[in-house]
Design an enzyme around this catalytic site. Structure first.
Site, PDB file in Angstrom:
ATOM      1  N   ASP A 105      13.380 -28.479  48.968  1.00  0.00           N
ATOM      2  CA  ASP A 105      13.203 -27.902  50.293  1.00  0.00           C
ATOM      3  C   ASP A 105      13.098 -29.032  51.322  1.00  0.00           C
ATOM      4  O   ASP A 105      12.179 -29.858  51.267  1.00  0.00           O
ATOM      5  CB  ASP A 105      11.926 -27.057  50.295  1.00  0.00           C
ATOM      6  CG  ASP A 105      11.712 -26.381  51.622  1.00  0.00           C
ATOM      7  OD1 ASP A 105      12.386 -25.377  51.867  1.00  0.00           O
ATOM      8  OD2 ASP A 105      10.900 -26.875  52.411  1.00  0.00           O
ATOM      9  N   THR A 117      16.708 -25.797  56.509  1.00  0.00           N
ATOM     10  CA  THR A 117      16.127 -27.063  56.968  1.00  0.00           C
ATOM     11  C   THR A 117      16.978 -28.253  56.535  1.00  0.00           C
ATOM     12  O   THR A 117      17.181 -29.179  57.311  1.00  0.00           O
ATOM     13  CB  THR A 117      14.700 -27.255  56.427  1.00  0.00           C
ATOM     14  OG1 THR A 117      14.729 -27.079  55.012  1.00  0.00           O
ATOM     15  CG2 THR A 117      13.751 -26.259  57.027  1.00  0.00           C
ATOM     16  N   THR A 118      17.475 -28.199  55.312  1.00  0.00           N
ATOM     17  CA  THR A 118      18.305 -29.308  54.848  1.00  0.00           C
ATOM     18  C   THR A 118      19.564 -29.393  55.707  1.00  0.00           C
ATOM     19  O   THR A 118      19.943 -30.472  56.179  1.00  0.00           O
ATOM     20  CB  THR A 118      18.681 -29.109  53.368  1.00  0.00           C
ATOM     21  OG1 THR A 118      17.497 -28.804  52.640  1.00  0.00           O
ATOM     22  CG2 THR A 118      19.328 -30.346  52.798  1.00  0.00           C
ATOM     23  N   ASP A 141      11.204 -18.155  51.255  1.00  0.00           N
ATOM     24  CA  ASP A 141      12.501 -18.383  51.920  1.00  0.00           C
ATOM     25  C   ASP A 141      13.298 -17.088  51.979  1.00  0.00           C
ATOM     26  O   ASP A 141      13.825 -16.712  53.020  1.00  0.00           O
ATOM     27  CB  ASP A 141      13.357 -19.381  51.124  1.00  0.00           C
ATOM     28  CG  ASP A 141      12.990 -20.823  51.422  1.00  0.00           C
ATOM     29  OD1 ASP A 141      11.981 -21.036  52.132  1.00  0.00           O
ATOM     30  OD2 ASP A 141      13.704 -21.723  50.949  1.00  0.00           O
TER      31      ASP A 141
HETATM   32  P1  ADP Z   1      19.060 -25.371  53.341  1.00  0.00           P
HETATM   33  O1  ADP Z   1      17.733 -26.060  53.299  1.00  0.00           O
HETATM   34  O2  ADP Z   1      19.886 -25.892  54.457  1.00  0.00           O
HETATM   35  O3  ADP Z   1      18.971 -23.898  53.309  1.00  0.00           O
HETATM   36  P2  ADP Z   1      20.183 -25.134  50.703  1.00  0.00           P
HETATM   37  O4  ADP Z   1      19.945 -26.083  49.590  1.00  0.00           O
HETATM   38  O5  ADP Z   1      19.568 -23.806  50.612  1.00  0.00           O
HETATM   39  O6  ADP Z   1      19.808 -25.859  52.028  1.00  0.00           O
HETATM   40  O7  ADP Z   1      21.762 -24.958  50.820  1.00  0.00           O
HETATM   41  C1  ADP Z   1      22.338 -24.143  51.766  1.00  0.00           C
HETATM   42  C2  ADP Z   1      23.827 -24.288  51.697  1.00  0.00           C
HETATM   43  O8  ADP Z   1      24.327 -23.909  50.424  1.00  0.00           O
HETATM   44  C3  ADP Z   1      24.505 -23.393  52.714  1.00  0.00           C
HETATM   45  O9  ADP Z   1      25.540 -24.099  53.327  1.00  0.00           O
HETATM   46  C4  ADP Z   1      25.052 -22.267  51.854  1.00  0.00           C
HETATM   47  O10 ADP Z   1      26.194 -21.651  52.418  1.00  0.00           O
HETATM   48  C5  ADP Z   1      25.382 -22.976  50.578  1.00  0.00           C
HETATM   49  N1  ADP Z   1      25.406 -22.064  49.437  1.00  0.00           N
HETATM   50  C6  ADP Z   1      24.426 -21.243  49.031  1.00  0.00           C
HETATM   51  N2  ADP Z   1      24.799 -20.540  47.944  1.00  0.00           N
HETATM   52  C7  ADP Z   1      26.063 -20.914  47.655  1.00  0.00           C
HETATM   53  C8  ADP Z   1      27.006 -20.554  46.641  1.00  0.00           C
HETATM   54  N3  ADP Z   1      26.713 -19.671  45.704  1.00  0.00           N
HETATM   55  N4  ADP Z   1      28.195 -21.169  46.666  1.00  0.00           N
HETATM   56  C9  ADP Z   1      28.490 -22.079  47.609  1.00  0.00           C
HETATM   57  N5  ADP Z   1      27.650 -22.467  48.570  1.00  0.00           N
HETATM   58  C10 ADP Z   1      26.454 -21.896  48.606  1.00  0.00           C
HETATM   59 MG    MG Z   2      18.382 -22.608  51.793  1.00  0.00          MG
END
Ligand code: ADP
Ligand code: MG
Length: 528
Positions: A65, A98-99, A391
């Site tokens: 996170d 956030t990332t 989340d």
């Molecule tokens: P954040 O802290 O930004 O939410 P995450 O680690 O949750 O970071 O990653 C979010 C990113 O991962 C987004 O760009 C989302 O579209 C992408 N994402 C989530 N699930 C999938 C999936 N099954 N396949 C491809 N991309 C995904």
């Molecule tokens: Mg996320």
């Protein structure tokens, strides 16, 4: 810095360190890039976790996170602190992304660096970024898809996207159901507007052998019955919520003995016993079968309550008591004399959960507050499970409130890069270069998703660009197969609010940092 007479005019105190012009900008660029790169490896379902250790303490946090990571590493650099704020704002406003937001600031600053190296003035870069941001938000609106709070299948899919890749896969379907059910129960619709108060969803965690998630239309209180004579289960709960102690203060010192038989009541004077019995009688008269008291309950009162088949808890924390009153539709009163049908709360069932030492009050009709119980086999797992559920709850809340979602997997960012490049061309001049840099910055997201999943980043970005150029606006990267596919049919969906907030605050912070041409660091008195 000189006066007309040639004497230097001191405008900075001795304890102010000055980082001038280009150097300040370069330093901020570096700080933003470092932070972006730090959290980058955690992006997406196949991102890695980070282990955060605080020296001199036993605290170990394993997470992916972004906000948690940045919060734990205590950055010092002033520019970096602004970037950390982006993550914090993102977390407050949306509970996710956030990332993405931090990676975006890093990417905007990296592109700014290239532009500066190419001779574009920072003020032109800031102008281009501002135009780019406004256009990006406009494009985002056209990409958003509408959804109603009743579309639970879509809401579950949104919860699932937020939790994919967290250590919760084993109970994913259940977790999605729990989250959507919880949000749906506490959502309040008036006219066309639906709002959700996240405080109405209480998350409780417990260590246990198996991992599990459960939604309770009611509350869980970390306490069990006061007396072995009290029932372990009650159907048709009628609960009283009492703020004051149920005791006669003076007798407390001599009432330490546990009263299990009628004879032991002799320890109290006749008058005291009558007073205490009268307290208990009030509950009986009002048909109450569960008593939750914020303060202590004197032993004779416990005895009388037990004798009447009433289940009682004492020293219930104020927060839990308020929450229970809300979930059961009752009200907290000071003393038993204040009881009336209006203040008594109802629930379908009471159950004492001996294995986890909790009391469960469930089956409330139209509860205004609900509880999610999470179980996991280790504290780290429980913590990560809790973060994942929080989340997911927030993203479902975002979508229920805004009624709009976007397609993920790098599709939005690729589309934005494409359309912003087209837009840049309409501007011309040096600003065009700045907007092009801004456009390119978005490609960091699909690029990072590819990189974190072990696929070739150049190939994947080119494939994505091509798909979007031929009108496949939902084309994104399947991070498990490496194929460029329609992310809408894959069900990778996210709240519009998450992307909107990330783009806006990352862009604004980048512009802020780009406009800085002087940094004056005033040292606190203790550092002089
Ligand atoms: P954040 O802290 O930004 O939410 P995450 O680690 O949750 O970071 O990653 C979010 C990113 O991962 C987004 O760009 C989302 O579209 C992408 N994402 C989530 N699930 C999938 C999936 N099954 N396949 C491809 N991309 C995904
Ligand atoms: Mg996320």
């Amino acid at each position: 810095m000189s006066s007309r007479s040639g004497q230097p005019v001191v405008i900075l105190r001795d304890n102010v360190e000055r980082v001038p012009g280009q150097e300040a900008l370069r330093s901020n660029i570096m700080a933003a890039k470092v932070l972006g790169n730090t959290v980058r490896t955690t992006l997406g379902p196949r991102g890695m976790d980070k282990m955060l250790v605080t020296q001199g303490s036993d605290d170990i946090v394993i997470t992916n996170d972004g906000a948690t990571i940045l919060h734990q590493i205590h950055v010092q650099h002033p520019g970096a602190k602004l970037v950390v704020e982006v993550a914090e704002t993102q977390d407050d406003e949306c509970g996710d992304g956030t990332t993405t937001a931090v990676v975006m600031v890093g990417s905007f600053m990296e592109q700014a660096e290239n532009l500066i190296d190419a001779g574009v003035h920072p003020s032109v870069i800031a102008k281009g970024y501002n135009l780019g941001m406004m256009k990006a938000l406009e494009i985002l609106d056209t990409l958003a898809i509408e959804v109603t709070p009743k579309d639970t299948a879509m809401l579950k899919q949104i919860a699932k996207t937020a939790m994919t890749g967290k250590s919760i896969e084993m109970i994913m379907d259940k977790a999605c159901d729990v989250v959507v059910e919880a949000v749906s129960n506490v959502a309040v619709t008036s006219g066309k507007k639906t709002t959700v108060n996240e405080d109405d969803i209480l998350v409780k965690t417990k260590r246990s052998e198996t991992m599990d998630a459960e939604m309770i239309k009611g509350v869980l209180i970390d306490k069990t019955r006061l007396d072995a004579l009290m029932p372990k289960k009650i159907k048709g709960v009628k609960a009283a919520f009492i703020a004051n102690p149920l005791e006669i203060t003076k007798t407390q010192t001599k009432s330490k003995i546990k009263i299990t038989s009628h004879e032991q009541l002799e320890a109290f004077s006749v008058a005291e016993r009558e007073t205490l019995r009268a307290m208990a009688e009030k509950f009986v008269e009002n048909g109450v079968n569960v008593v939750l008291c914020q303060k202590g309950i004197a032993d004779p009162v416990q005895y009388y309550l037990a004798e009447n088949g009433i289940y009682a808890l004492e020293f219930v924390p104020e927060k839990d008591l308020k929450y229970a009153a809300k979930a059961l539709g009752g009200q907290i009163v000071n003393k038993p004399e204040d009881l009336s049908p209006d203040v008594i709360g109802t629930a379908g069932n009471l159950e004492m959960l001996e294995d986890i030492e909790m009391t469960k009050l469930s089956g409330c009709k139209n509860p205004q507050a609900v509880t999610i119980l999470l179980r996991g086999s280790s504290q780290h797992l429980v913590d990560e499970l809790e973060r994942a559920i929080e989340d997911a709850t927030r993203v479902v809340q975002d979508v229920v409130e805004d009624g709009a979602y976007l397609i993920g997997g790098g599709s939005v960012e690729t589309e934005l890069a494409l359309r912003l490049r087209e837009y840049a061309a309409t501007e011309g001049g040096r600003v065009q270069l700045a907007i092009e840099g801004y456009a390119k910055a978005f490609e960091i997201i699909p690029k990072t998703l590819a990189e974190n999943s072990g696929f070739d980043t150049v190939d994947k970005v080119i494939d994505l660009r091509q798909a979007h150029a031929t009108g496949e606006k939902y084309a994104g990267l399947n991070v498990f197969t490496g194929k460029v596919v329609d992310m809408k049919s894959e069900g990778v969906v996210e709240p519009k609010r998450v992307k909107r907030q990330a783009i806006q605050s990352a862009s604004e912070t980048a512009m802020l940092l780009i406009r800085v041409d002087d940094m004056m660091i005033s040292k606190g008195a203790d550092q002089m």
